[in-house]
Design a protein around this motif. Sequence first.
Motif, mmCIF file in Angstrom:
data_model
loop_
_atom_site.group_PDB
_atom_site.id
_atom_site.type_symbol
_atom_site.label_atom_id
_atom_site.label_comp_id
_atom_site.label_asym_id
_atom_site.label_seq_id
_atom_site.Cartn_x
_atom_site.Cartn_y
_atom_site.Cartn_z
ATOM 1 N N MET A 162 0.813 -1.253 -0.203
ATOM 2 C CA MET A 162 -0.313 -0.032 -0.136
ATOM 3 C C MET A 162 1.006 0.661 0.295
ATOM 4 N N LYS A 163 1.604 1.076 0.965
ATOM 5 C CA LYS A 163 2.892 2.158 0.620
ATOM 6 C C LYS A 163 3.632 2.740 -0.488
ATOM 7 N N SER A 164 3.915 1.713 -1.661
ATOM 8 C CA SER A 164 4.217 1.636 -2.783
ATOM 9 C C SER A 164 2.921 2.340 -3.889
ATOM 10 N N LYS A 165 1.824 1.968 -3.524
ATOM 11 C CA LYS A 165 0.737 2.576 -4.185
ATOM 12 C C LYS A 165 0.587 3.890 -3.850
ATOM 13 N N ARG A 166 0.435 4.589 -2.513
ATOM 14 C CA ARG A 166 0.536 5.637 -1.879
ATOM 15 C C ARG A 166 1.877 6.831 -2.809
ATOM 16 N N ASP A 167 2.437 6.335 -2.961
ATOM 17 C CA ASP A 167 3.406 6.819 -3.388
ATOM 18 C C ASP A 167 4.165 7.189 -5.472
ATOM 19 N N ARG A 168 2.734 5.714 -5.517
ATOM 20 C CA ARG A 168 2.602 6.141 -7.082
ATOM 21 C C ARG A 168 2.285 6.896 -6.885
ATOM 22 N N LEU A 169 0.722 7.006 -6.698
ATOM 23 C CA LEU A 169 -0.568 7.745 -6.918
ATOM 24 C C LEU A 169 0.242 9.564 -7.005
ATOM 25 N N SER A 170 0.348 10.057 -5.831
ATOM 26 C CA SER A 170 0.951 11.173 -4.715
ATOM 27 C C SER A 170 1.821 11.766 -5.653
ATOM 28 N N SER A 171 2.724 10.988 -6.286
ATOM 29 C CA SER A 171 3.829 11.239 -7.551
ATOM 30 C C SER A 171 3.014 11.687 -8.808
ATOM 31 N N GLY A 172 2.166 11.199 -8.924
ATOM 32 C CA GLY A 172 1.163 11.359 -10.173
ATOM 33 C C GLY A 172 1.201 12.621 -9.902
ATOM 34 N N LEU A 173 -0.386 12.551 -8.468
ATOM 35 C CA LEU A 173 -0.771 12.837 -8.785
ATOM 36 C C LEU A 173 0.281 14.658 -8.829
ATOM 37 N N ALA A 174 0.820 14.731 -7.776
ATOM 38 C CA ALA A 174 2.382 16.405 -8.052
ATOM 39 C C ALA A 174 2.414 16.413 -9.773
ATOM 40 N N ALA A 175 2.629 15.555 -10.111
ATOM 41 C CA ALA A 175 2.667 15.844 -12.163
ATOM 42 C C ALA A 175 1.889 15.901 -12.422
ATOM 43 N N ALA A 176 0.498 16.138 -11.892
ATOM 44 C CA ALA A 176 -0.415 15.569 -13.089
ATOM 45 C C ALA A 176 -1.252 18.004 -12.447
ATOM 46 N N GLY A 177 -0.139 18.262 -11.772
ATOM 47 C CA GLY A 177 -0.440 19.284 -11.026
ATOM 48 C C GLY A 177 -1.713 19.540 -9.398
ATOM 49 N N PHE A 178 -1.944 18.220 -9.296
ATOM 50 C CA PHE A 178 -2.332 19.067 -7.958
ATOM 51 C C PHE A 178 -1.090 19.347 -6.775
ATOM 52 N N ALA A 179 -1.665 20.019 -5.815
ATOM 53 C CA ALA A 179 -0.693 20.652 -4.721
ATOM 54 C C ALA A 179 -1.105 19.310 -3.672
ATOM 55 N N VAL A 180 -0.157 18.105 -3.036
ATOM 56 C CA VAL A 180 -0.726 17.102 -2.406
ATOM 57 C C VAL A 180 0.273 16.814 -1.204
ATOM 58 N N MET A 181 -0.886 16.426 -0.599
ATOM 59 C CA MET A 181 -0.309 16.802 1.238
ATOM 60 C C MET A 181 0.007 15.826 1.377
#
Length: 390
Positions: free
Chosen positions: A293-312
């Motif tokens: 689940m941690k690897s999935k968190r990292d994957r989605l968090s970086s994808g969201l950041a790359a998409a332009g979101f400010a990720v918490m």
Amino acid sequence: MNRVPFLAERLQGFGTTIFAEMSGLALATGAINLGQGFPDTDGPAEVLEAAIAAMRSGANQYPPGTGVPALRRAISDHQQRFYGLSFDPDTEVLVTAGATEAIAASLLSLVDPGDEVIVFEPMYDSYSACISMAGGVRVPVLLNAPDYAVDLTALRHAVTPRTKAILVNSPHNPTGKVFSRLELSAIAELAVKHDLLVISDEVYEHLVFEGEHVPMAALPGMRDRTVTISSGGKSFSFTGWKVGWACASAALVSAIRTAKQFLTYVNGSGFQEGIAVGLGLPDTYFMDFAADMKSKRDRLSSGLAAAGFAVMPTSGTYFVTADITPFGEVDGYEFCRQLPHRCGVVAVPNVVFYDNKTVGQSLVRFAFCKRHAVIDEACDRLATLQGSGL
Ligand code: PMP
Ligand code: GLN
């Protein structure tokens, strides 16, 4: 607020849960559902096979009111094995229809009309509805972004002579915050000082990526004033089975059971046998589950950041929160309603978890308990948002 015909006063304003609304939208549009938190793969085969075997061999009638003996024993052993906490499986463990029923039965049985319940906001949606059904008054204490630290001064001020309980949820939905030992100890000290109960929702106990899970009941003075709630759905990825539980002193369990027996009475005998096997799995299962689940968190968090979101940052649970203001947008609810049409992804607006609507307005929650390929596809779609405007 629109009044709903026939609906009792105490439920006005609760409408349809955001999870039903957004999962409905995902179904209707065929979008990738990163809204409601449920895994898109089954949990361990041993657990599934144990439930099937139990059903094949006749575990198909009402189980005992407190839950099947094997599951109560497994819950007790689990609390001992992971936290060194001892609960009598016959008198101090109560199996419920998901953690949802444990929360409802606790609030309905422990809160009198007019009693105040302190809750940290943002808060999981069923808390406010159940406090309201019990006739209680919710007293929100804000966790401030980005680190969502507990404001101890605000917490102390929230306690009044009418305070009955503090409801704590760590790891925390929707923020992914893992309360620190220091924060939990301060909450515990306050509970002891004012003789308060603590209802501790620990459904994400095995999904901690940074920090440690500190069970409230393990802190000094807390064992007999805490109701610890957890969920087989979360720990074993069988959310549809709806097997949860509460551990507490015999007196508290007996009170909670009074409400529980008139809600569902019992549920899912075969599923309970399966979850009993899950709780006995070796440590490697729990470690691999969190690592995956941690690897999935990292994957989605970086994808969201790359998409332009400010990720918490998020240290636990299935969820990551993102701010939409970099897109020049502020209304998270409208953003979530449009998102499936704009790019084929569903998320959940954090504002529904707040009483203080201005604070959570531009925040949106994404669930990462999905296959890597699904997360990647969702991120590719979200990346098309930039410059598309509402
Ligand atoms: N508490 C929290 C914080 C949750 O996120 C959820 C959602 N799954 C629940 C309780 C309910 O758990 P269950 O599905 O076991 O009823
Ligand atoms: N707990 C899940 C979430 O936060 C949803 C459970 C539900 O739909 N009630 O997404």
